[in-house]
Design a protein around this motif. Structure first.
Motif, short mmCIF file in Angstrom:
data_model
loop_
_atom_site.label_atom_id
_atom_site.label_comp_id
_atom_site.label_asym_id
_atom_site.label_seq_id
_atom_site.Cartn_x
_atom_site.Cartn_y
_atom_site.Cartn_z
N LYS A 70 2.00 -28.55 37.69
CA LYS A 70 1.71 -28.51 36.54
C LYS A 70 0.66 -29.80 36.30
N PRO A 71 -0.60 -29.43 35.92
CA PRO A 71 -1.58 -30.51 35.79
C PRO A 71 -1.20 -31.56 34.67
N SER A 72 -1.78 -32.77 35.30
CA SER A 72 -1.14 -34.16 34.65
C SER A 72 -1.55 -34.17 33.21
N TYR A 73 -2.54 -33.56 32.92
CA TYR A 73 -3.09 -33.47 31.38
C TYR A 73 -2.30 -32.66 30.50
N CYS A 74 -1.41 -31.93 31.00
CA CYS A 74 -0.63 -31.13 30.16
C CYS A 74 0.54 -31.86 29.48
N GLU A 75 0.31 -32.18 28.23
CA GLU A 75 1.21 -32.88 27.56
C GLU A 75 2.44 -31.92 27.28
N TYR A 76 1.99 -30.65 26.44
CA TYR A 76 3.00 -29.85 26.18
C TYR A 76 2.98 -28.58 27.06
N SER A 77 4.14 -27.89 27.42
CA SER A 77 4.32 -26.94 28.19
C SER A 77 5.39 -25.90 27.79
N ILE A 78 5.17 -24.65 28.31
CA ILE A 78 6.31 -23.59 28.02
C ILE A 78 6.73 -23.06 29.29
N LYS A 79 8.18 -22.74 29.31
CA LYS A 79 8.69 -22.27 30.46
C LYS A 79 9.41 -21.13 29.68
N TYR A 80 9.49 -19.84 30.48
CA TYR A 80 10.20 -18.82 30.01
C TYR A 80 11.11 -17.82 30.89
N VAL A 81 11.75 -16.96 30.57
CA VAL A 81 12.61 -15.95 31.13
C VAL A 81 12.62 -14.82 30.26
N ALA A 82 12.44 -13.51 30.87
CA ALA A 82 12.60 -12.38 29.90
C ALA A 82 13.25 -11.29 30.98
N TYR A 83 14.05 -10.41 30.21
CA TYR A 83 14.91 -9.39 30.95
C TYR A 83 14.79 -7.98 30.34
N GLN A 84 14.59 -7.08 31.06
CA GLN A 84 14.53 -5.84 30.58
C GLN A 84 15.60 -4.98 31.23
N LYS A 85 15.66 -3.49 30.56
CA LYS A 85 16.67 -2.42 31.52
C LYS A 85 15.97 -1.27 30.96
N TRP A 86 16.41 -0.29 31.98
CA TRP A 86 15.91 1.03 31.40
C TRP A 86 16.85 1.88 30.56
N ASP A 87 16.23 2.33 29.45
CA ASP A 87 17.13 3.06 28.32
C ASP A 87 15.85 4.21 28.11
N PHE A 88 15.62 5.27 28.72
CA PHE A 88 14.49 6.23 28.67
C PHE A 88 13.21 5.60 28.89
N SER A 89 13.16 4.31 28.51
CA SER A 89 11.84 3.53 28.73
C SER A 89 12.44 1.97 29.09
N MET A 90 11.58 1.31 29.38
CA MET A 90 11.98 -0.16 29.85
C MET A 90 11.95 -0.65 28.25
N VAL A 91 13.15 -1.44 28.34
CA VAL A 91 13.46 -1.97 26.72
C VAL A 91 13.56 -3.52 27.12
N LEU A 92 13.12 -4.40 26.38
CA LEU A 92 13.32 -5.80 26.56
C LEU A 92 14.77 -6.15 25.75
N THR A 93 15.47 -6.85 26.69
CA THR A 93 16.58 -6.98 26.42
C THR A 93 17.10 -8.38 26.19
N GLN A 94 16.24 -9.38 26.46
CA GLN A 94 16.50 -10.77 26.38
C GLN A 94 15.17 -11.69 26.50
N ALA A 95 14.75 -12.45 26.06
CA ALA A 95 13.69 -13.45 26.22
C ALA A 95 14.03 -14.76 25.76
N GLU A 96 13.64 -15.72 26.55
CA GLU A 96 13.87 -17.31 26.30
C GLU A 96 12.66 -18.11 26.43
N LEU A 97 12.07 -18.79 25.38
CA LEU A 97 10.93 -19.63 25.49
C LEU A 97 11.56 -21.24 25.41
#
Length: 141
Positions: A70-97
Motif C-alpha cells: 500500500k502506498p504511504s500516501y493512501c490515507e483511506y483504503s478498502i479491502k474486500y471479499v466476494a463469493y459466488q456460486k453456480w445456479d444456472f449462472s454465476m450468482v453473487l452470494t456474499q460481498a464484504e467491503l
C-alpha cells in the motif's frame, strides 16, 4: 400456524440482506482518494471494477495496490471479499467491503444472499445492482 407459514415463506424465498456500518466523517472531512487492495482470490466477474467505477461516480479517485504494497500516501483504503456460486449462472452470494483510515476500520458493508436465494429471482440481477448500493451506503451517500 400463521407464524409457521410466514417462517416457511421466508426460508423458501432466500432473501438477500445488506448490513452496513456507514462512514461517519466530520463536516470538514472529505475523502478524495481511496486505495483498493486487489484481492486475487475474488473471481466474481468485474467485482473490483464495479467498486472502482462506483467510487469514481461519487467523485472519489481510486488506485489499486497489491497486498503488502500500500502506498504511504493512501490515507483511506478498502479491502474486500466476494463469493459466488453456480445456479444456472454465476450468482453473487456474499460481498464484504471494509473501509480503513490508515490502519483503523471506519466503515463496513456486507451483502448476503441467504439460503442460496432459493426462489428469489433477484439473485439473477447484475452484480452492479447489488454492489453499487453497497458502495453508496459504505461511503455515506
Amino acid at each position: 400456524m400463521k407464524k409457521f407459514i410466514i417462517l416457511t415463506a421466508l426460508i423458501l424465498s432466500g432473501c438477500a440482506t445488506t448490513q452496513v456500518s456507514p462512514l461517519n466523517l466530520n463536516a470538514n472531512e472529505k475523502i478524495k482518494r481511496i486505495c483498493i487492495e486487489h484481492n486475487s482470490r475474488v473471481v466474481v466477474n468485474g467485482f473490483e471494477d464495479i467498486v472502482i467505477n462506483r467510487l469514481e461516480d461519487n467523485g472519489i479517485s481510486t488506485e489499486t495496490y497489491i497486498k503488502g504494497n500500500k502506498p504511504s500516501y493512501c490515507e483511506y483504503s478498502i479491502k474486500y471479499v466476494a463469493y459466488q456460486k453456480w445456479d444456472f449462472s454465476m450468482v453473487l452470494t456474499q460481498a464484504e467491503l471494509r473501509l480503513y483510515k490508515r490502519d483503523s476500520k471506519i466503515a463496513d458493508a456486507e451483502y448476503k444472499l441467504h439460503a442460496g436465494g432459493l426462489l428469489n429471482p433477484t439473485k439473477y440481477k447484475s452484480n452492479e445492482s447489488k454492489i453499487n448500493p453497497l458502495v453508496d451506503q459504505l461511503i455515506g451517500k
